[in-house]
Design a protein around this motif. Structure first.
Motif, PDB file in Angstrom:
ATOM      1  N   GLN A   1      13.239  -6.647  12.158  1.00  0.00           N
ATOM      2  CA  GLN A   1      11.984  -8.037  13.125  1.00  0.00           C
ATOM      3  C   GLN A   1      11.368  -7.963  13.934  1.00  0.00           C
ATOM      4  N   VAL A   2      11.725  -7.102  14.556  1.00  0.00           N
ATOM      5  CA  VAL A   2      10.840  -6.680  16.313  1.00  0.00           C
ATOM      6  C   VAL A   2      10.271  -4.962  16.006  1.00  0.00           C
ATOM      7  N   VAL A   3      10.979  -4.160  14.907  1.00  0.00           N
ATOM      8  CA  VAL A   3      10.204  -3.340  15.021  1.00  0.00           C
ATOM      9  C   VAL A   3       9.529  -3.019  13.424  1.00  0.00           C
ATOM     10  N   HIS A   4       8.062  -3.677  13.152  1.00  0.00           N
ATOM     11  CA  HIS A   4       7.422  -3.845  11.850  1.00  0.00           C
ATOM     12  C   HIS A   4       6.912  -2.321  12.160  1.00  0.00           C
ATOM     13  N   VAL A   5       6.706  -2.110  12.834  1.00  0.00           N
ATOM     14  CA  VAL A   5       6.180   0.418  12.536  1.00  0.00           C
ATOM     15  C   VAL A   5       7.308   0.080  11.362  1.00  0.00           C
ATOM     16  N   ALA A   6       8.373   0.010  10.904  1.00  0.00           N
ATOM     17  CA  ALA A   6       9.366   1.002   9.977  1.00  0.00           C
ATOM     18  C   ALA A   6       8.601   0.208   8.473  1.00  0.00           C
ATOM     19  N   GLN A   7       8.299  -0.488   8.552  1.00  0.00           N
ATOM     20  CA  GLN A   7       7.603  -1.251   7.053  1.00  0.00           C
ATOM     21  C   GLN A   7       6.817  -0.440   6.846  1.00  0.00           C
ATOM     22  N   GLY A   8       6.516   0.824   7.409  1.00  0.00           N
ATOM     23  CA  GLY A   8       4.830   1.299   7.522  1.00  0.00           C
ATOM     24  C   GLY A   8       5.318   2.616   7.386  1.00  0.00           C
TER      25      GLY A   8
ATOM     26  N   ALA B   1       0.929  -1.405   0.215  1.00  0.00           N
ATOM     27  CA  ALA B   1       0.174  -0.166  -0.004  1.00  0.00           C
ATOM     28  C   ALA B   1       0.900   1.317  -0.121  1.00  0.00           C
ATOM     29  N   THR B   2       0.402   2.502  -0.570  1.00  0.00           N
ATOM     30  CA  THR B   2       1.066   3.241  -0.121  1.00  0.00           C
ATOM     31  C   THR B   2       0.753   4.612   0.417  1.00  0.00           C
ATOM     32  N   HIS B   3      -0.509   4.317   1.066  1.00  0.00           N
ATOM     33  CA  HIS B   3      -1.022   4.633   2.311  1.00  0.00           C
ATOM     34  C   HIS B   3      -1.582   4.280   3.592  1.00  0.00           C
TER      35      HIS B   3
END
Length: 283
Positions: free
Chosen positions: A154-161, A9-11
């Motif tokens: 792999q722990v800080v999944h927030v970085a994927q957004g 997703a872009t948003h």
């Protein structure tokens, strides 16, 4: 929404903070698995959701924005559906106050007080020298890009957004070393999220809790549960990279505080926060 769908997703932050009204002052939201630290929902994302609910509750006062969010963390929810209940405590021309509870099922996860007011737009009347002012506006060549494949990702999944780059000269724990309890990074929402002013504003609120625990630089690894967090939003962020510094002045036997200072691409202070958290168990 599945994890794979979110990654393409872009948003993603727009999706996170989209609320559906289900009653008078009650809203539903869905937290995708990327908005987590380990298995639990990221605290800053819950702050942003509380701010979004408070703003919706005062939709008639569209010029008032969440200038302060103070939250107590009562329960660590899983990703999935959550409910937000907003109660207006004060309506004012300069300042309004809304209490917001974020719940999952029958359990209240966050109890917050959101203060809404007018953001700064002019130059500061006074400002002390800022430790971030000498930090490059854009990520350095050696900045660590936190991707899903990186051990931290792999722990800080927030970085994927969003786009998160760590300053390795501060985050010594990445090299297996110890140092001062300080972390520095560059942060930016995805282009679609950044282009929407209201989403970019809520993203800045979330960023007040973006750093990995600074106790990691002291060799203390593990979950550091947030007890309470207060975030101040000073002004709308200018488009571009945010510069973030997290630091602690006292690491106690049981508790430590962690402060965030965030500058936007124009060098203005946009967010300040202070968190009280617990030392990982067993240390």
């Amino acid at each position: 929404m599945t994890l794979t769908e979110t990654l393409t997703a872009t948003h993603p932050f727009t999706d996170l903070t989209r609320l559906e009204q289900i009653g008078d002052g009650t809203y539903a939201a869905s937290v995708d698995p990327i908005w987590t630290i380990g298995p639990k929902v990221h605290g800053g994302c819950m702050m942003a959701l509380c701010a979004a609910a408070a703003r919706r509750a005062l939709r008639a006062e569209a010029d008032l924005q969440p200038i302060a969010v103070s939250a107590n963390y009562l329960h660590a929810p899983e990703p999935g559906d959550v409910t937000l209940s907003a109660t207006v405590r004060k309506r004012g021309r300069q300042v309004s106050v809304v209490d917001v509870e974020l719940s999952q099922g029958d359990m209240v996860a966050v109890s917050s007080a959101v203060t809404l007011g007018h953001l700064d737009v002019a130059e500061p009347r006074h400002q002390e020298p800022l430790p971030l002012s000498d930090m490059a506006v854009e990520p350095s060549a050696d900045a660590v890009h936190v991707t899903p494949a990186h051990p931290m990702g792999q722990v800080v999944h927030v970085a994927q957004g969003c786009d998160l780059r760590i300053d390795p000269s501060a985050a010594l724990f990445l090299a297996g070393q110890q140092g001062e309890p300080i972390n520095r990074m560059w942060l930016r929402p995805f282009a679609h999220d950044e282009a929407d002013p209201d989403t970019a504003l809520l993203f800045a609120v979330m960023a007040g809790d973006i750093s990995a625990p600074v106790t990691m630089n002291r060799g203390m690894f593990g979950w550091t549960p947030t007890v309470a967090l207060t975030t101040y939003l000073r002004r709308r962020p200018a488009p571009g990279w945010m510069r973030v510094m997290a630091s602690a002045t006292v690491i106690g036997e049981t508790l430590f505080e962690e402060d965030h200072l965030i500058l936007d691409a124009a060098g203005q202070v946009i967010v300040q926060s202070r968190q009280l958290a617990m030392i990982p168990k067993g240390l």
